[in-house]
Design a protein around this motif. Structure first.
Motif, PDB file in Angstrom:
ATOM      1  N   ILE A  94       0.871  -1.175   0.000  1.00  0.00           N
ATOM      2  CA  ILE A  94       0.000   0.000   0.000  1.00  0.00           C
ATOM      3  C   ILE A  94       0.909   1.227   0.000  1.00  0.00           C
ATOM      4  N   HIS A  95       0.711   2.106  -0.979  1.00  0.00           N
ATOM      5  CA  HIS A  95       1.472   3.353  -1.100  1.00  0.00           C
ATOM      6  C   HIS A  95       0.506   4.527  -1.006  1.00  0.00           C
ATOM      7  N   ASP A  96       1.048   5.682  -0.670  1.00  0.00           N
ATOM      8  CA  ASP A  96       0.230   6.891  -0.573  1.00  0.00           C
ATOM      9  C   ASP A  96      -0.284   7.320  -1.943  1.00  0.00           C
ATOM     10  N   SER A  97       0.610   7.311  -2.935  1.00  0.00           N
ATOM     11  CA  SER A  97       0.247   7.764  -4.287  1.00  0.00           C
ATOM     12  C   SER A  97       1.303   7.259  -5.253  1.00  0.00           C
ATOM     13  N   THR A  98       1.167   7.619  -6.515  1.00  0.00           N
ATOM     14  CA  THR A  98       2.179   7.219  -7.494  1.00  0.00           C
ATOM     15  C   THR A  98       3.506   7.938  -7.248  1.00  0.00           C
ATOM     16  N   GLU A  99       3.445   9.093  -6.589  1.00  0.00           N
ATOM     17  CA  GLU A  99       4.657   9.875  -6.321  1.00  0.00           C
ATOM     18  C   GLU A  99       5.238   9.640  -4.937  1.00  0.00           C
ATOM     19  N   ARG A 100       4.452   9.129  -4.010  1.00  0.00           N
ATOM     20  CA  ARG A 100       4.888   9.016  -2.616  1.00  0.00           C
ATOM     21  C   ARG A 100       4.569   7.627  -2.078  1.00  0.00           C
ATOM     22  N   ILE A 101       5.554   7.017  -1.429  1.00  0.00           N
ATOM     23  CA  ILE A 101       5.384   5.664  -0.895  1.00  0.00           C
ATOM     24  C   ILE A 101       4.718   5.700   0.481  1.00  0.00           C
ATOM     25  N   THR A 102       5.284   6.451   1.414  1.00  0.00           N
ATOM     26  CA  THR A 102       4.809   6.473   2.793  1.00  0.00           C
ATOM     27  C   THR A 102       3.432   7.110   2.898  1.00  0.00           C
ATOM     28  N   LEU A 103       2.513   6.411   3.548  1.00  0.00           N
ATOM     29  CA  LEU A 103       1.178   6.975   3.765  1.00  0.00           C
ATOM     30  C   LEU A 103       1.301   8.201   4.664  1.00  0.00           C
ATOM     31  N   ARG A 104       0.605   9.250   4.299  1.00  0.00           N
ATOM     32  CA  ARG A 104       0.700  10.485   5.079  1.00  0.00           C
ATOM     33  C   ARG A 104      -0.667  10.918   5.575  1.00  0.00           C
ATOM     34  N   GLY A 105      -0.634  11.920   6.435  1.00  0.00           N
ATOM     35  CA  GLY A 105      -1.873  12.466   6.968  1.00  0.00           C
ATOM     36  C   GLY A 105      -2.634  11.440   7.792  1.00  0.00           C
ATOM     37  N   LYS A 106      -3.923  11.394   7.574  1.00  0.00           N
ATOM     38  CA  LYS A 106      -4.794  10.513   8.350  1.00  0.00           C
ATOM     39  C   LYS A 106      -5.009   9.148   7.696  1.00  0.00           C
ATOM     40  N   LYS A 107      -4.367   8.923   6.544  1.00  0.00           N
ATOM     41  CA  LYS A 107      -4.570   7.654   5.844  1.00  0.00           C
ATOM     42  C   LYS A 107      -4.242   6.432   6.694  1.00  0.00           C
ATOM     43  N   PRO A 108      -3.107   6.391   7.402  1.00  0.00           N
ATOM     44  CA  PRO A 108      -2.829   5.201   8.207  1.00  0.00           C
ATOM     45  C   PRO A 108      -3.920   4.917   9.246  1.00  0.00           C
ATOM     46  N   ASN A 109      -4.391   5.964   9.918  1.00  0.00           N
ATOM     47  CA  ASN A 109      -5.462   5.792  10.911  1.00  0.00           C
ATOM     48  C   ASN A 109      -6.767   5.356  10.263  1.00  0.00           C
ATOM     49  N   ARG A 110      -7.081   5.936   9.143  1.00  0.00           N
ATOM     50  CA  ARG A 110      -8.345   5.598   8.474  1.00  0.00           C
ATOM     51  C   ARG A 110      -8.328   4.167   7.937  1.00  0.00           C
ATOM     52  N   ILE A 111      -7.183   3.738   7.433  1.00  0.00           N
ATOM     53  CA  ILE A 111      -7.081   2.342   6.981  1.00  0.00           C
ATOM     54  C   ILE A 111      -7.192   1.415   8.182  1.00  0.00           C
ATOM     55  N   ARG A 112      -6.519   1.764   9.265  1.00  0.00           N
ATOM     56  CA  ARG A 112      -6.611   0.959  10.487  1.00  0.00           C
ATOM     57  C   ARG A 112      -8.059   0.852  10.954  1.00  0.00           C
ATOM     58  N   GLU A 113      -8.788   1.952  10.909  1.00  0.00           N
ATOM     59  CA  GLU A 113     -10.188   1.955  11.346  1.00  0.00           C
ATOM     60  C   GLU A 113     -11.063   1.046  10.494  1.00  0.00           C
ATOM     61  N   ARG A 114     -10.696   0.867   9.242  1.00  0.00           N
ATOM     62  CA  ARG A 114     -11.474  -0.001   8.348  1.00  0.00           C
ATOM     63  C   ARG A 114     -10.998  -1.452   8.391  1.00  0.00           C
ATOM     64  N   SER A 115      -9.904  -1.690   9.089  1.00  0.00           N
ATOM     65  CA  SER A 115      -9.374  -3.057   9.151  1.00  0.00           C
ATOM     66  C   SER A 115     -10.070  -3.851  10.246  1.00  0.00           C
ATOM     67  N   LEU A 116      -9.963  -5.152  10.128  1.00  0.00           N
ATOM     68  CA  LEU A 116     -10.573  -6.071  11.068  1.00  0.00           C
ATOM     69  C   LEU A 116      -9.506  -7.054  11.535  1.00  0.00           C
ATOM     70  N   VAL A 117      -9.338  -7.195  12.837  1.00  0.00           N
ATOM     71  CA  VAL A 117      -8.382  -8.164  13.379  1.00  0.00           C
ATOM     72  C   VAL A 117      -8.977  -9.558  13.201  1.00  0.00           C
ATOM     73  N   VAL A 118      -8.208 -10.425  12.555  1.00  0.00           N
ATOM     74  CA  VAL A 118      -8.688 -11.788  12.275  1.00  0.00           C
ATOM     75  C   VAL A 118      -7.900 -12.851  13.035  1.00  0.00           C
ATOM     76  N   TYR A 119      -6.802 -12.417  13.683  1.00  0.00           N
ATOM     77  CA  TYR A 119      -5.990 -13.331  14.497  1.00  0.00           C
ATOM     78  C   TYR A 119      -5.288 -12.506  15.567  1.00  0.00           C
ATOM     79  N   LYS A 120      -5.246 -13.033  16.759  1.00  0.00           N
ATOM     80  CA  LYS A 120      -4.490 -12.389  17.843  1.00  0.00           C
ATOM     81  C   LYS A 120      -4.046 -13.471  18.809  1.00  0.00           C
ATOM     82  N   LYS A 121      -2.801 -13.346  19.253  1.00  0.00           N
ATOM     83  CA  LYS A 121      -2.286 -14.305  20.231  1.00  0.00           C
ATOM     84  C   LYS A 121      -3.032 -14.205  21.525  1.00  0.00           C
TER      85      LYS A 121
END
Length: 121
Positions: A94-121
């Motif tokens: 997952i990249h920020d854009s075609t010009e930038r690799i590192t996710l910036r701004g609120k994207k990491p948090n927003r992706i995390r919020e849409r993710s679902l934990v499917v395994y945990k020790k």
């Protein structure tokens, strides 16, 4: 052989190391989706959720594993790139854009919020 384009309905699986776990809120931290080299994920590629989880557990001793729908990542204006490597044909990033690799701004948090934990020790 997998398609070069990751489908919108494919899930992306991300292993979470213990340092990227928010113990206070019992969820992945925003660091889960931050990486200067691109956020490494495994696309499901038609596999079952159990197969995806077991594959990641063989790679590393992850504290947890989460999944996020490719369409959700794209709706947040991030790129999902299929980048297979010799030891893992499902590897993608997952990249920020075609010009930038590192996710910036609120994207990491927003992706995390849409993710679902499917395994945990």
């Amino acid at each position: 052989m997998l398609e070069d384009e990751v489908g919108d309905r494919e899930f992306l699986f991300r292993g979470i190391v213990i340092n990227s776990w928010d113990f206070e809120n019992d969820r992945p931290s925003s660091a889960t989706f931050k990486d200067s080299k691109g956020v490494s994920v495994d696309r499901d590629g038609g596999r079952t959720e159990e197969d995806c989880i077991n594959h990641l557990k063989k790679v590393k001793d992850f504290h947890a594993i989460c999944k996020v729908l490719t369409m959700d990542v794209r709706e947040l204006n991030a790129l999902v790139l299929y980048k297979p490597i010799s030891e893992n044909i499902y590897h993608s990033e997952i990249h920020d854009s075609t010009e930038r690799i590192t996710l910036r701004g609120k994207k990491p948090n927003r992706i995390r919020e849409r993710s679902l934990v499917v395994y945990k020790k």
